[in-house]
Design a protein around this motif. Structure first.
Motif, short mmCIF file in Angstrom:
data_model
loop_
_atom_site.label_atom_id
_atom_site.label_comp_id
_atom_site.label_asym_id
_atom_site.label_seq_id
_atom_site.Cartn_x
_atom_site.Cartn_y
_atom_site.Cartn_z
N ALA A 133 -6.16 -30.64 -37.92
CA ALA A 133 -5.99 -30.69 -36.48
C ALA A 133 -4.65 -30.06 -36.08
O ALA A 133 -4.57 -29.31 -35.12
N ALA A 134 -3.62 -30.35 -36.90
CA ALA A 134 -2.29 -29.82 -36.58
C ALA A 134 -2.27 -28.30 -36.66
O ALA A 134 -1.56 -27.64 -35.93
N MET A 135 -3.10 -27.75 -37.56
CA MET A 135 -3.08 -26.30 -37.75
C MET A 135 -4.01 -25.57 -36.79
O MET A 135 -3.99 -24.36 -36.71
N THR A 136 -4.88 -26.30 -36.08
CA THR A 136 -5.82 -25.58 -35.22
C THR A 136 -5.57 -25.80 -33.73
O THR A 136 -6.20 -25.17 -32.92
N SER A 137 -4.67 -26.70 -33.39
CA SER A 137 -4.34 -26.80 -31.98
C SER A 137 -2.83 -26.67 -31.80
O SER A 137 -2.07 -27.38 -32.45
N PRO A 138 -2.42 -25.73 -30.96
CA PRO A 138 -0.99 -25.53 -30.78
C PRO A 138 -0.33 -26.73 -30.10
O PRO A 138 -0.99 -27.46 -29.36
N ARG A 139 0.94 -26.91 -30.41
CA ARG A 139 1.71 -27.95 -29.73
C ARG A 139 2.47 -27.30 -28.58
O ARG A 139 2.81 -26.12 -28.65
N PHE A 140 2.71 -28.08 -27.54
CA PHE A 140 3.45 -27.55 -26.39
C PHE A 140 4.65 -28.42 -26.07
O PHE A 140 4.57 -29.65 -26.14
N VAL A 141 5.74 -27.79 -25.78
CA VAL A 141 6.96 -28.50 -25.41
C VAL A 141 7.51 -27.89 -24.13
O VAL A 141 7.60 -26.67 -24.02
N GLN A 142 7.86 -28.73 -23.19
CA GLN A 142 8.55 -28.23 -22.01
C GLN A 142 10.02 -28.58 -22.17
O GLN A 142 10.38 -29.75 -22.18
N VAL A 143 10.84 -27.55 -22.36
CA VAL A 143 12.27 -27.80 -22.62
C VAL A 143 12.95 -28.32 -21.38
O VAL A 143 13.65 -29.31 -21.39
N TYR A 144 12.78 -27.62 -20.31
CA TYR A 144 13.52 -27.93 -19.11
C TYR A 144 12.79 -27.29 -17.95
O TYR A 144 12.48 -26.11 -17.96
N ARG A 145 12.47 -28.09 -16.99
CA ARG A 145 11.78 -27.56 -15.82
C ARG A 145 12.67 -27.81 -14.61
O ARG A 145 13.07 -28.94 -14.33
N GLU A 146 13.01 -26.74 -13.92
CA GLU A 146 13.81 -26.91 -12.71
C GLU A 146 12.98 -27.70 -11.70
O GLU A 146 11.80 -27.41 -11.52
N ASP A 147 13.59 -28.67 -11.04
CA ASP A 147 12.83 -29.41 -10.03
C ASP A 147 12.69 -28.55 -8.77
O ASP A 147 13.39 -27.56 -8.59
N SER A 148 11.74 -28.95 -7.94
CA SER A 148 11.45 -28.11 -6.77
C SER A 148 12.65 -28.03 -5.84
O SER A 148 12.86 -27.01 -5.18
N ALA A 149 13.48 -29.10 -5.80
CA ALA A 149 14.69 -29.05 -4.96
C ALA A 149 15.64 -27.97 -5.47
O ALA A 149 16.21 -27.21 -4.68
N GLY A 150 15.77 -27.88 -6.79
CA GLY A 150 16.63 -26.85 -7.40
C GLY A 150 16.12 -25.45 -7.10
O GLY A 150 16.90 -24.55 -6.77
N LEU A 151 14.81 -25.28 -7.21
CA LEU A 151 14.22 -23.97 -6.93
C LEU A 151 14.38 -23.59 -5.46
O LEU A 151 14.70 -22.44 -5.13
N ARG A 152 14.18 -24.58 -4.58
CA ARG A 152 14.33 -24.32 -3.13
C ARG A 152 15.76 -23.91 -2.82
O ARG A 152 16.00 -22.98 -2.06
N HIS A 153 16.71 -24.61 -3.45
CA HIS A 153 18.12 -24.30 -3.24
C HIS A 153 18.43 -22.87 -3.68
O HIS A 153 19.07 -22.10 -2.96
N GLU A 154 17.93 -22.52 -4.89
CA GLU A 154 18.16 -21.18 -5.42
C GLU A 154 17.58 -20.10 -4.50
O GLU A 154 18.21 -19.08 -4.22
N LEU A 155 16.35 -20.35 -4.02
CA LEU A 155 15.70 -19.37 -3.14
C LEU A 155 16.45 -19.22 -1.82
O LEU A 155 16.68 -18.11 -1.35
N ALA A 156 16.85 -20.36 -1.23
CA ALA A 156 17.57 -20.32 0.05
C ALA A 156 18.91 -19.60 -0.12
O ALA A 156 19.26 -18.74 0.71
N GLN A 157 19.64 -19.91 -1.19
CA GLN A 157 20.93 -19.25 -1.44
C GLN A 157 20.75 -17.74 -1.55
O GLN A 157 21.53 -16.96 -1.02
N GLY A 158 19.71 -17.33 -2.27
CA GLY A 158 19.44 -15.90 -2.45
C GLY A 158 19.12 -15.22 -1.13
O GLY A 158 19.63 -14.14 -0.84
N LEU A 159 18.29 -15.87 -0.31
CA LEU A 159 17.90 -15.27 0.97
C LEU A 159 19.09 -15.14 1.91
O LEU A 159 19.17 -14.22 2.71
N LEU A 160 20.04 -16.08 1.80
CA LEU A 160 21.20 -16.07 2.69
C LEU A 160 22.27 -15.08 2.23
O LEU A 160 23.23 -14.83 2.94
#
Ligand code: AVJ
Length: 332
Positions: A15-42
């Motif tokens: 089973a270990a060899m036939t299904s890949p494992r997935f890890v999420q290292v770090y996911r920016e939260d939506s507040a962080g993404l919104r902040h980044e987008l707003a800063q860029g637009l301004l």
């Protein structure tokens, strides 16, 4: 008593060899993404990071770009890998942990499985959901290779989770994705790649080369307008992530080669004076004013070799196509 236990272990192993494992290292939260987008637009000029180009639709539009006759990088790189696979394999070594940085549909790495025979394949991508599909089907084709999917944004810093394992590492960064970094940030990235690879580590990387301006500009402004759709899709993301009110019809795709900076630039240019509004902010744009959405730096062979040296790689080899449009470097 022994038999059921053994059978259980065998099942677990399989089973270990036939299904890949997935890890999420770090996911920016939506507040962080919104902040980044707003800063860029301004900003002056307004900017949006190219990482926002790759939602599910954007990733598919990019795949479509790679099929365009005008977009030479993907097929030129593929031809270089095909023509020089034995030499690349001999220098890169077999049985390593292959770490694919920005794996996307994992197709490029998969083409090298024969010649590299990796023990483990670590696919890293910012779009983790896209990675799930691609890696699951690849695992079915190659049940013997241990596969790990890592969702991570390494545009800020290049780190891997412990699941990536030890062993001799071959870092794979194809497609000239490093072109999105300024040369200064590219140097930082290469230094981190060298550190991540460790003592016996190596880096296999694709680099788009400087070439005549019309060839470059057509590759980023194709007549079918797929690249335009890819760029304009950013507005949909602005609307979805930031709650912005951008209208696709109000913007025009612009791609130009900035010779002084040796980079293709993509912009979204306002067709008329307008104001972008979102909860907590607004950004007026004059008619013809642009939002800068991507840089794609182009190197000379000598220039990139120097960058690898500056990053601390002692040995380098490279292969190119007969037109000298693209180069693959192996650095250790
Ligand atoms: C994925 C960053 C390598 O710069 O050629 C393609 C992205 N942008 N067409 C590139 C891209 C517009 C691509 N990279």
């Amino acid at each position: 008593m022994e038999f059921p236990l053994r059978q259980g272990m065998l099942v677990a192993h399989t089973a270990a060899m036939t299904s890949p494992r997935f890890v999420q290292v770090y996911r920016e939260d939506s507040a962080g993404l919104r902040h980044e987008l707003a800063q860029g637009l301004l900003g002056r000029p307004a900017t949006v990071s190219p990482k926002f180009l790759y939602d599910a639709l954007g990733s598919r539009l990019f795949d479509a770009i790679t099929e365009l006759p005008e977009y030479y990088p993907t097929r030129t790189e593929r031809a270089i890998f095909e023509a020089h696979a034995p030499a690349i394999g001999a220098l890169a070594g077999r049985g390593r942990t292959l770490i694919d940085l920005g794996a996307g549909n994992c197709e490029k790495a998969a083409r090298l499985f024969d010649v590299l025979a990796p023990l483990r394949y670590v696919a890293v991508d910012i779009s983790v959901d896209y990675l799930r599909q691609a890696l699951a089907s690849l695992q079915r084709q190659h049940p013997a290779i241990e596969m790990i999917g890592v969702g991570a944004d390494f545009s800020a810093s290049l780190t891997l989770p412990p699941e990536a394992g030890r062993g001799e590492r071959l870092l794979f960064y194809p497609g000239s994705s490093i072109g999105n970094f300024t040369p200064q940030d590219a140097l930082q990235f290469l230094r981190q790649a060298r550190a991540l690879g460790g003592a016996g580590g190596a880096l296999l990387i694709g680099i788009d080369l400087i070439k005549p301006k019309p060839v470059l500009e057509l590759a980023y402004d194709d007549p079918l307008r797929v690249t335009a759709a890819f760029n304009l899709n950013l507005l949909r993301r602005l609307n979805a992530l930031l709650g912005c009110d951008a209208r696709i019809e109000d913007f025009e795709h612009v791609a130009l080669f900035n010779e002084a900076e040796s980079r293709i630039e993509m912009h979204l240019q306002a067709r008329r004076a307008l104001t972008l509004r979102w909860p907590g902010g607004e950004r007026p744009l004059a008619a013809g004013e642009r939002i800068h959405t991507e840089n794609s730096y182009k190197y000379s062979v000598a220039g990139f070799e120097q960058l690898l040296r500056d990053a601390g790689f002692a040995r380098t080899a490279h292969w190119t196509d007969e037109r000298g449009w693209f180069a693959v470097f192996l650095a250790s």
